[in-house]
Design a protein around this motif. Sequence first.
Motif, PDB file in Angstrom:
ATOM      1  N   SER A   1      39.464  51.970  33.174  1.00 26.88           N
ATOM      2  CA  SER A   1      40.418  52.911  33.884  1.00 26.88           C
ATOM      3  C   SER A   1      41.764  52.668  33.783  1.00 26.88           C
ATOM      4  N   THR A   2      41.951  51.328  33.177  1.00 26.33           N
ATOM      5  CA  THR A   2      43.336  50.832  33.046  1.00 26.33           C
ATOM      6  C   THR A   2      43.957  50.896  31.576  1.00 26.33           C
ATOM      7  N   SER A   3      45.041  50.780  31.596  1.00 28.31           N
ATOM      8  CA  SER A   3      45.632  50.779  30.051  1.00 28.31           C
ATOM      9  C   SER A   3      45.811  49.236  29.540  1.00 28.31           C
ATOM     10  N   PHE A   4      45.032  48.467  30.041  1.00 26.14           N
ATOM     11  CA  PHE A   4      45.054  47.181  29.468  1.00 26.14           C
ATOM     12  C   PHE A   4      43.206  46.702  29.547  1.00 26.14           C
ATOM     13  N   PHE A   5      42.833  45.914  28.814  1.00 22.82           N
ATOM     14  CA  PHE A   5      41.281  45.430  29.188  1.00 22.82           C
ATOM     15  C   PHE A   5      41.161  43.927  28.450  1.00 22.82           C
ATOM     16  N   ASN A   6      40.585  43.248  29.206  1.00 18.73           N
ATOM     17  CA  ASN A   6      40.463  41.742  28.748  1.00 18.73           C
ATOM     18  C   ASN A   6      38.737  41.830  28.293  1.00 18.73           C
ATOM     19  N   VAL A   7      38.793  41.674  26.750  1.00 14.72           N
ATOM     20  CA  VAL A   7      37.518  41.452  26.242  1.00 14.72           C
ATOM     21  C   VAL A   7      37.266  39.930  26.353  1.00 14.72           C
ATOM     22  N   THR A   8      35.861  39.948  27.105  1.00 10.68           N
ATOM     23  CA  THR A   8      35.402  38.441  27.247  1.00 10.68           C
ATOM     24  C   THR A   8      34.039  38.167  26.573  1.00 10.68           C
ATOM     25  N   GLY A   9      33.594  36.740  26.664  1.00 12.36           N
ATOM     26  CA  GLY A   9      32.417  36.697  25.962  1.00 12.36           C
ATOM     27  C   GLY A   9      32.270  36.864  24.457  1.00 12.36           C
ATOM     28  N   LEU A  10      33.571  36.562  24.121  1.00 13.02           N
ATOM     29  CA  LEU A  10      33.699  36.385  22.407  1.00 13.02           C
ATOM     30  C   LEU A  10      33.417  34.748  21.943  1.00 13.02           C
ATOM     31  N   SER A  11      32.922  34.877  20.629  1.00 14.97           N
ATOM     32  CA  SER A  11      32.741  33.608  19.999  1.00 14.97           C
ATOM     33  C   SER A  11      33.987  33.115  19.686  1.00 14.97           C
ATOM     34  N   SER A  12      34.190  31.796  19.741  1.00 18.56           N
ATOM     35  CA  SER A  12      35.551  31.100  19.535  1.00 18.56           C
ATOM     36  C   SER A  12      35.988  31.089  18.266  1.00 18.56           C
ATOM     37  N   GLY A  13      37.178  31.103  17.839  1.00 18.13           N
ATOM     38  CA  GLY A  13      37.679  30.934  16.536  1.00 18.13           C
ATOM     39  C   GLY A  13      37.153  32.263  15.670  1.00 18.13           C
ATOM     40  N   THR A  14      36.803  33.241  16.200  1.00 17.94           N
ATOM     41  CA  THR A  14      36.375  34.426  15.363  1.00 17.94           C
ATOM     42  C   THR A  14      37.249  35.741  15.087  1.00 17.94           C
ATOM     43  N   SER A  15      37.173  36.360  13.959  1.00 21.24           N
ATOM     44  CA  SER A  15      38.322  37.440  14.100  1.00 21.24           C
ATOM     45  C   SER A  15      37.262  38.513  14.258  1.00 21.24           C
ATOM     46  N   PHE A  16      38.032  39.614  15.166  1.00 21.26           N
ATOM     47  CA  PHE A  16      37.526  40.876  15.666  1.00 21.26           C
ATOM     48  C   PHE A  16      38.305  41.955  15.517  1.00 21.26           C
ATOM     49  N   SER A  17      37.635  43.312  15.398  1.00 19.87           N
ATOM     50  CA  SER A  17      38.393  44.756  15.340  1.00 19.87           C
ATOM     51  C   SER A  17      37.896  45.317  16.736  1.00 19.87           C
ATOM     52  N   PHE A  18      39.145  46.030  17.171  1.00 20.95           N
ATOM     53  CA  PHE A  18      38.768  46.660  18.479  1.00 20.95           C
ATOM     54  C   PHE A  18      39.225  48.325  18.272  1.00 20.95           C
TER      55      PHE A  18
END
Length: 912
Positions: free
Chosen positions: A586-603
Amino acid sequence: MELFVTTGGIAFRILLGFFLISNFQVPFVQSQPGPVGNLTVVTSTTSASLSWTTTAQSNVSYIVMVVEANKTSSTNSTSANVTGLIPATRYTFTVSAVAQDNQTVGSNAIIIKYTKPGPVGNLTVVTSTTSASLSWTTPAQSNVSYIVMVVEANKTSSTNSTSANVTGLIPATSYTFTVTAVAQDNQTVGSSATIIKYTKPGTVGNLKVIVSNTSAAVFWNPPYGGNVTYKVMVWGNGEIFWTNSSSINVTDLFPATNYTFRVTAVTLDNQTEGISATITRYTLPNVIVNPTSVALSTSSISLNWNQPIGGSVTYKVYLLNNGTVVLTNMPSINVTGLMPATSYRFSVSAVAQDNKTEGNNVTMTQYTKPGPIGNLTVTASSTFALVSWNLLNGSSVTYRVMVVGTSKIFWTNSSSITVTDLIPATNYTFRVTAVALDNQTEGSSATIEQYTLPNVIVNPTSVALSTSSISLSWSPPYGGSVTYRVYLLNSGTVLLTNMPSINVTGLMPATSYRFSVSAVAQDNKTEGNNVTITQYTKPVKVEQLNTTTITETSILLSWHQVQGVNVSYKIIVLDQQSYISTFYTSTSFFNVTGLSSGTSFSFNVTALAADNSTEGYPNTITGCTNAAQVQNADCFGPDNNPVLNITWQPPSGSYSEINISISNTQGLYTAFPSNNFYTVYNLKYAANYTIRITTISCGEKSSDVVLNCKTGISSPPVPSGPLNLNVKVITYQTVTFVFKSFSNENGNIDAYAVIVTSDTGSTTPNNLSLTKTYTDYNNKNTDSYVTAIITPVSEEPTVIIGDGTAYYGYTNGVLAATKAYRIAVAAFTKLTLSGNRASNGNLIDTAKSYFSITQFSNTINIPENPAVIGGAVGGTLAALLILALLTAILFIYWKRRSKKLSSSGNTVPFNK
């Protein structure tokens, strides 16, 4: 000549003759009989049997005496029988051998013995449950005691009385009681008297009787003790029953009659009885017959029944609803003061004359009449009507509801009912009647009329057309002709339409709007139930999407807040291959956690209205997580090789390479994902190094994993040439010297081993010398041995050889005087003791130790023992002293001799 001899209290006369031998007179004496042997005495109450063995000689007779009885007899046999004795009396029996002259008596044999006591008489035993009283009469003689035995109880006691009390017995148990008289020697016993007797059983416990109308179940707890049977007496019919069980069932009794039951435990001899337990009970009365009930009014009920067979009884009537109890002597009763239309339960039972024993009851249920219906109302919908009224007093009533003009009839226990399957906008008449639960008694009916409502619209739908408009639509409801009323509940606006759809415009983005739609009958008054439709307008697109804080497993997204009330956001995360997960915030920011290290992601970030389903247009951004550290990194330096082996577990996530930097060295080392180890060469022994391991990936490199490592050790370097010693003191047994410590460049020096050799031609010791001891040297098994092991405490360690101290399995033995030795030193960076020689203790394990050995030092000569030199000098001086003394003595001697010779005129010149 006569000689009188007294033996055993008996005087004997012996004749002596004299004869001449070599002019001497010698008296002649009859040979003395030998002693009586193995005398035994067996007594009865009034006699004693004696027996003995004869001696080697023959032609003897025997005198038998009983001192206390003043009895004396003679016999040629080796046995005798003495009679006329008194029971339980002490006697001294004496037997003596007598020669043929009837005067010469041998040594007598004596035995003191008691005669047996007489038998115990008139033994009687009286038992209780746990004890027995014994009594008896004494034998004719006195001075006896009695042994009382209870065989089965393993009890034995002694008494001087003619009675005894035995306790601690078990009830209802057979015991053998034995009484025996014992003489004063506490050994000689008479004949026993024996009685077998049972102890009394205990009283049965917890006697109970459960009665019916014609039988009684009697049961009890068995008493403690042995096996018993039970005698059950029934007073009232005079019957007696026997049973081995702890219960019995007595039948053929008369209802409502008083009986007394007595139970007695009896032992297995069928004679010994315990104390009886008694209980008195009435049998139950019979059940009443032909019970009937009648509802007289809304407040009274009449009950009737026939009198049961049996004794005289009264009747107890329970009103089970409230616990009221009414007693009556008549087989009928009227109960008043009741509530209308209420179920009442009555229990009727007959009671015996003790006013306690109650027969089985009979239950009767009866309803009072219901009252009239009041306050009838109807609330109608499109297809059903809710008919309700006031609940009548009393709970035992049902209601019959009729829909006039139809075949619909309903039954209910509540104060309302819903009539279904009605036609919308139709007039109906409803009639309600109260009926008791016996489905017979009815109250007065009540009637009312009512119209049904139009049906509710069906299939309502809503669509957000844009950020400012919403479309509503529905299907026409079943029923008559209707119009539609649309309420915009946010503002109170009312819209009317004849069509089943409408478009509403001029709205705000991402805003919730509530609409109420209802059908209205043609009278323009009767309005059906409404249907509420909620719909959000679309949110605007997310703008200014950015990635900010990035870690190994998280990426912080931020964007500009979208206009609207309670707008939330949907974040879809994708890696280079596929969809991973979806998050909401519900905020204008979000910390995406639980990701793999050293990896490229699209959001993908999309604004959501507050219904969490109405979406705006998405915005997309990419980002890469930081590299993770390697796991479980470790390093070790093997001995005898100046390298460091570095190992690790792969970091989580993705990475392209591993960078390794080492302090005090040049260059950067790179390991690739296929390797989980690296070896650094050309390092120094026993040196500390700081290792930093860094992971490289598409994002930021990882923080360093720092290891503090140390290379292994090796054998220490030693000075070249012979060992340089600074000799401080030399005695005829010891050498004290100082040497400089060795270099620690291959590892700290843990210890020095001092090697001594008497082989002055040897230059360097071999490794075997490290396992040789002073004992080996003394036993001629070696020329070289270890005399001391020291721990370095200074730059110039001091060593004393020959002081007698012990080092592990080595002894620092004394050196030999006048002998030559050479010394070497072994330096250890690792000293391991083998302990494989039990006689010498722990020795150096050359295979497991790291060491280097110097060359032998220059030769050291041990001086002579001063005591030896002093002895030689002392011996020479002593010889000279003796010679001088002899010379002086000779001089004095010749001096005196010369004077003597001179005086005699004979002079001898000393020199010619």
